[in-house]
Enzyme design. Structure first.
Site, mmCIF file in Angstrom:
data_model
loop_
_atom_site.group_PDB
_atom_site.id
_atom_site.type_symbol
_atom_site.label_atom_id
_atom_site.label_comp_id
_atom_site.label_asym_id
_atom_site.label_seq_id
_atom_site.Cartn_x
_atom_site.Cartn_y
_atom_site.Cartn_z
ATOM 1 C CG HIS A 163 -6.472 -66.846 25.558
ATOM 2 N ND1 HIS A 163 -7.578 -67.222 24.823
ATOM 3 C CD2 HIS A 163 -6.186 -67.891 26.362
ATOM 4 C CE1 HIS A 163 -7.939 -68.443 25.180
ATOM 5 N NE2 HIS A 163 -7.113 -68.877 26.115
ATOM 6 C CG ASP A 164 -4.923 -70.406 23.793
ATOM 7 O OD1 ASP A 164 -4.443 -70.043 24.874
ATOM 8 O OD2 ASP A 164 -5.918 -71.145 23.695
ATOM 9 C CG ASP A 185 -10.430 -74.648 27.827
ATOM 10 O OD1 ASP A 185 -9.915 -73.834 27.051
ATOM 11 O OD2 ASP A 185 -9.765 -75.476 28.494
ATOM 12 C CD GLU A 240 -9.945 -74.190 22.690
ATOM 13 O OE1 GLU A 240 -8.892 -73.643 22.348
ATOM 14 O OE2 GLU A 240 -10.091 -74.695 23.826
ATOM 15 C CG ASP A 269 -12.913 -69.637 28.946
ATOM 16 O OD1 ASP A 269 -12.950 -70.841 28.643
ATOM 17 O OD2 ASP A 269 -12.222 -68.793 28.358
HETATM 18 O O1 TEU Z 1 -6.636 -74.132 24.667
HETATM 19 C C1 TEU Z 1 -6.444 -75.403 24.132
HETATM 20 C C2 TEU Z 1 -5.324 -75.489 23.220
HETATM 21 O O2 TEU Z 1 -5.425 -76.242 22.312
HETATM 22 C C3 TEU Z 1 -4.128 -74.621 23.371
HETATM 23 O O3 TEU Z 1 -3.538 -74.734 24.593
HETATM 24 C C4 TEU Z 1 -3.170 -74.955 22.295
HETATM 25 O O4 TEU Z 1 -2.329 -75.955 22.722
HETATM 26 C C5 TEU Z 1 -2.454 -73.730 21.934
HETATM 27 O O5 TEU Z 1 -3.389 -72.773 21.561
HETATM 28 C C6 TEU Z 1 -1.521 -73.907 20.772
HETATM 29 O O6 TEU Z 1 -0.589 -72.879 20.796
HETATM 30 C C7 TEU Z 1 -7.453 -73.959 25.765
HETATM 31 C C8 TEU Z 1 -7.251 -72.571 26.319
HETATM 32 O O7 TEU Z 1 -7.665 -71.636 25.366
HETATM 33 C C9 TEU Z 1 -5.831 -72.414 26.743
HETATM 34 O O8 TEU Z 1 -5.536 -71.110 27.158
HETATM 35 C C10 TEU Z 1 -5.572 -73.402 27.864
HETATM 36 O O9 TEU Z 1 -4.217 -73.369 28.217
HETATM 37 C C11 TEU Z 1 -5.951 -74.823 27.468
HETATM 38 O O10 TEU Z 1 -7.202 -74.903 26.802
HETATM 39 C C12 TEU Z 1 -6.074 -75.682 28.696
HETATM 40 O O11 TEU Z 1 -7.185 -75.315 29.446
#
Ligand code: TEU
Ligand code: CA
Length: 590
Positions: free
Chosen positions: A347-348, A221, A275, A108
């Site tokens: 994971h999100d 990210d 992403e 990542d």
């Molecule tokens: O995710 C970005 C992001 O868009 C998410 O936090 C989004 O708000 C969420 O998926 C909606 O439910 C990335 C990472 O994957 C995440 O784990 C981090 O928290 C975020 O960036 C900040 O680095």
């Protein structure tokens, strides 16, 4: 849509198009020292598991030193390993263990922001330091309403009205500096200033350092947030801007990624996955991931936003038409140039079977159907840990059970302000949406903490682990786990592998409310995939007029069906057939 020729499609062959990616969230994968937190030795212990499953690339969520305000997405040192996860030696052993098994590793890359505990930010709090300009500092505005008053000096409002993705204003006041810094995520995640060439140099060097250690690429990210809009970069205080969406695909985005590509990625055969937040048009996407673009592929959010409302506890109903439309847009949009990433969970995101399938009576069938979808659309497929055994959402019952800032911060704020009265009023929505659903520990067996840890797990283990676990799934020939393996074999090691990876996508009966069918074509090879997104039997057919061949004259050889190869599935009449609840079939048409 004109089908391109076989040669054209195969011209752009790449190892990462033919690979299956498995995502590991280390904190929740496997704990070896009983502190309740997954660790790198825990992944090493499971290397043979990954090999048996048959995946090609591991994407590892952040393992760098971090105070864990956002579970590792707040990095305090890009070049060292978080103590809780182990040491650099452990990490090196992991890389070797993966490579010994022909599995690649992508790391990542979190470079939109650092932790506020990163040395750069600690120094940046001194305006005379060279590091000051590594971050985005702005003067506040006169009190103009909005987030005003209590956050900074009296009568001063934050530089603009942007709201952070984790709730509250996207700016925090620093008393020593007398200015505000930007944090699009948590206050402990200050945004880096990519306008500063020193920042770009540092990041590019850090990337080279990891690549020199032998990794095979990066998952980047929120990479399309790096370039901030002119309203902020060119003005102090910034011009009025209320929509934080204005930070997506900023003016210098393409330039920054092109430079990253030329300096760091171009001369190496690495995988670069970006992403991308927001709803992106195809032209922009192709600029990023087309043949001449800086990245290999991207994650977009179209389909995972369908059922989310504005607040973390708000949900929307989705229909098959919505889901199919969002995938169609990308399947056709990147058909000639560019490459998709196919994911339904990470994971999100909540667990795919609870969200797009049925985690009750048809858990097995629907988990297999969703896997079929992931493996047969055109693009690189992703498995998030636990999907291969059909793990479900967690029955959260109180705010104490959550660990995620994205859930906790806005809920606390809303409870404090009185916007919501009682946790129970929003419980249903949080159960549906919270990222913590994905983060409960991997269920290895039916023992007390599912074989994840001997200690107290950092987040609850799903009580259904007595039934849903790896051991049980591997023992049962008909399990979701074995079905994933069959899909992988088809995709990677069969007569239809090329058509599965590279074939054109063509949707059939685009308005069917329950059944999603499509054909994949590569030269003379054709696959038909048909999926029933319903708890009941659905009637369907293959319409002659929608395809450039006559399916009614063809023989359909069943390759895979989540109900097994029984007569109903093998003996099909293209003009009319019925699919059982959540039934999924793949045919080869001859
Ligand atoms: O995710 C970005 C992001 O868009 C998410 O936090 C989004 O708000 C969420 O998926 C909606 O439910 C990335 C990472 O994957 C995440 O784990 C981090 O928290 C975020 O960036 C900040 O680095
Ligand atoms: Ca541990």
């Amino acid at each position: 849509m004109t089908a391109s020729t076989t040669d054209e499609q195969l011209l752009d062959r790449a190892w990462w198009k033919e690979s299956v990616i498995y995502q590991i969230y280390p904190r929740s994968f496997n704990d070896t020292n009983g502190d309740g937190i997954g660790d790198i030795p825990g992944i090493i212990e499971k290397l043979d598991y990954l090999d048996d499953l048959g995946v090609d690339i591991i994407w590892l969520n952040p393992v760098y030193e971090s105070p864990n305000a956002d579970n590792g997405y707040d990095i305090a040192d890009y070049q060292s390993i978080m103590d809780e996860f182990g040491t650099m030696e452990d990490w090196e052993q992991l890389l070797d263990g993966l490579h010994d098994r022909d599995i690649k590793l992508i790391m990542d890359l979190v470079v939109n922001h650092t932790s506020d505990e990163h040395e750069w930010f600690v120094n940046a709090r001194d305006p005379d330091s060279d590091y000051h300009d590594y971050y985005i500092w702005k003067n506040g505005r006169a009190d103009v309403g909005g987030f005003t008053g209590h956050l900074g000096p009296e009568d001063e409002a934050p530089p603009n009205e942007w709201e952070s993705f984790f709730g509250g204003p996207a700016w925090a006041y620093d008393e020593d500096v007398g200015k505000w810094y930007l944090h699009l995520f948590d206050e402990k995640q200050p945004d880096l200033n990519w306008e500063n060439p020193d920042v770009r140099d540092e990041i590019f060097e850090m990337m080279e350092w990891w690549l020199d250690k032998g990794i095979d690429g990066f998952r980047m990210d929120v990479i399309n947030l790096l370039s901030k809009p002119d309203s902020v970069t060119k003005h102090d205080p910034p011009l009025n801007s209320t929509e934080v969406w204005e930070t997506f695909d900023g003016p210098r985005m393409q330039e920054f990624l092109d430079t990253m590509h030329d300096r760091v990625l171009a001369d190496r055969d690495v995988f670069a996955l970006g992403e991308m937040m927001g709803r992106m048009d195809m032209e922009t996407a192709i600029d990023y991931v087309g043949r001449d673009g800086p990245l290999s592929t991207l994650f977009h959010f179209d389909h995972v936003l369908l059922d989310h409302g504005g607040e973390i506890w708000e949900t929307n109903e989705w229909t098959l038409n919505d889901l199919r439309d969002s995938f169609n847009r990308w399947q056709y949009g990147l058909a000639e140039d560019g490459w998709n990433s196919i994911y339904l969970s990470n994971h999100d995101q909540p667990r795919l079977v609870s969200r797009f399938g049925n985690d009750g009576e048809y858990r097995e069938e629907s988990a297999k159907l969703l896997a079929t979808l992931i493996f047969t659309l055109r693009g690189t497929p992703y498995i998030f840990q636990g999907a291969e055994i059909g793990m479900t959402n967690y029955p959260f019952d109180s705010l104490d059970e959550f660990r995620d800032v994205e859930t906790i911060n806005p809920v606390r704020n809303a409870l404090e302000s009185g916007e919501i009265e009682d946790f129970d009023d929003i419980k249903h929505g949080l159960r549906h949406n919270s990222r913590d659903n994905a983060r409960t520990p991997m269920q290895w067996d039916d023992s007390e903490h599912a074989g994840f840890t001997d200690g107290e797990p950092w987040i609850g283990v799903n009580p259904n682990h007595d039934e849903i676990n790896v051991e049980a799934a591997r023992d049962d020939e008909d399990s979701i786990w074995h079905y994933y393996r069959e899909l992988m074999e088809l995709r990677k090691d069969s007569d239809v592998s090329d058509v599965m990876v590279y074939g054109d996508y063509e949707v059939l009966i685009n308005d069917h409310e329950e059944v999603w069918s499509y054909v994949r074509t590569l030269g003379d090879e054709r696959l038909l995939v048909t999926l029933n997104f319903a708890e009941f039997e659905s009637h369907t057919w293959i319409p002659e007029y929608e395809v450039d061949f006559n399916p009614h004259d063809m023989e359909a050889e069943l390759l895979l069906c989540n109900y097994g190869a029984d007569e109903r599935a093998t003996d099909v009449d293209a003009e009319a057939f019925d699919l059982r609840p959540w039934e999924a079939r793949i045919y080869r048409l001859k």
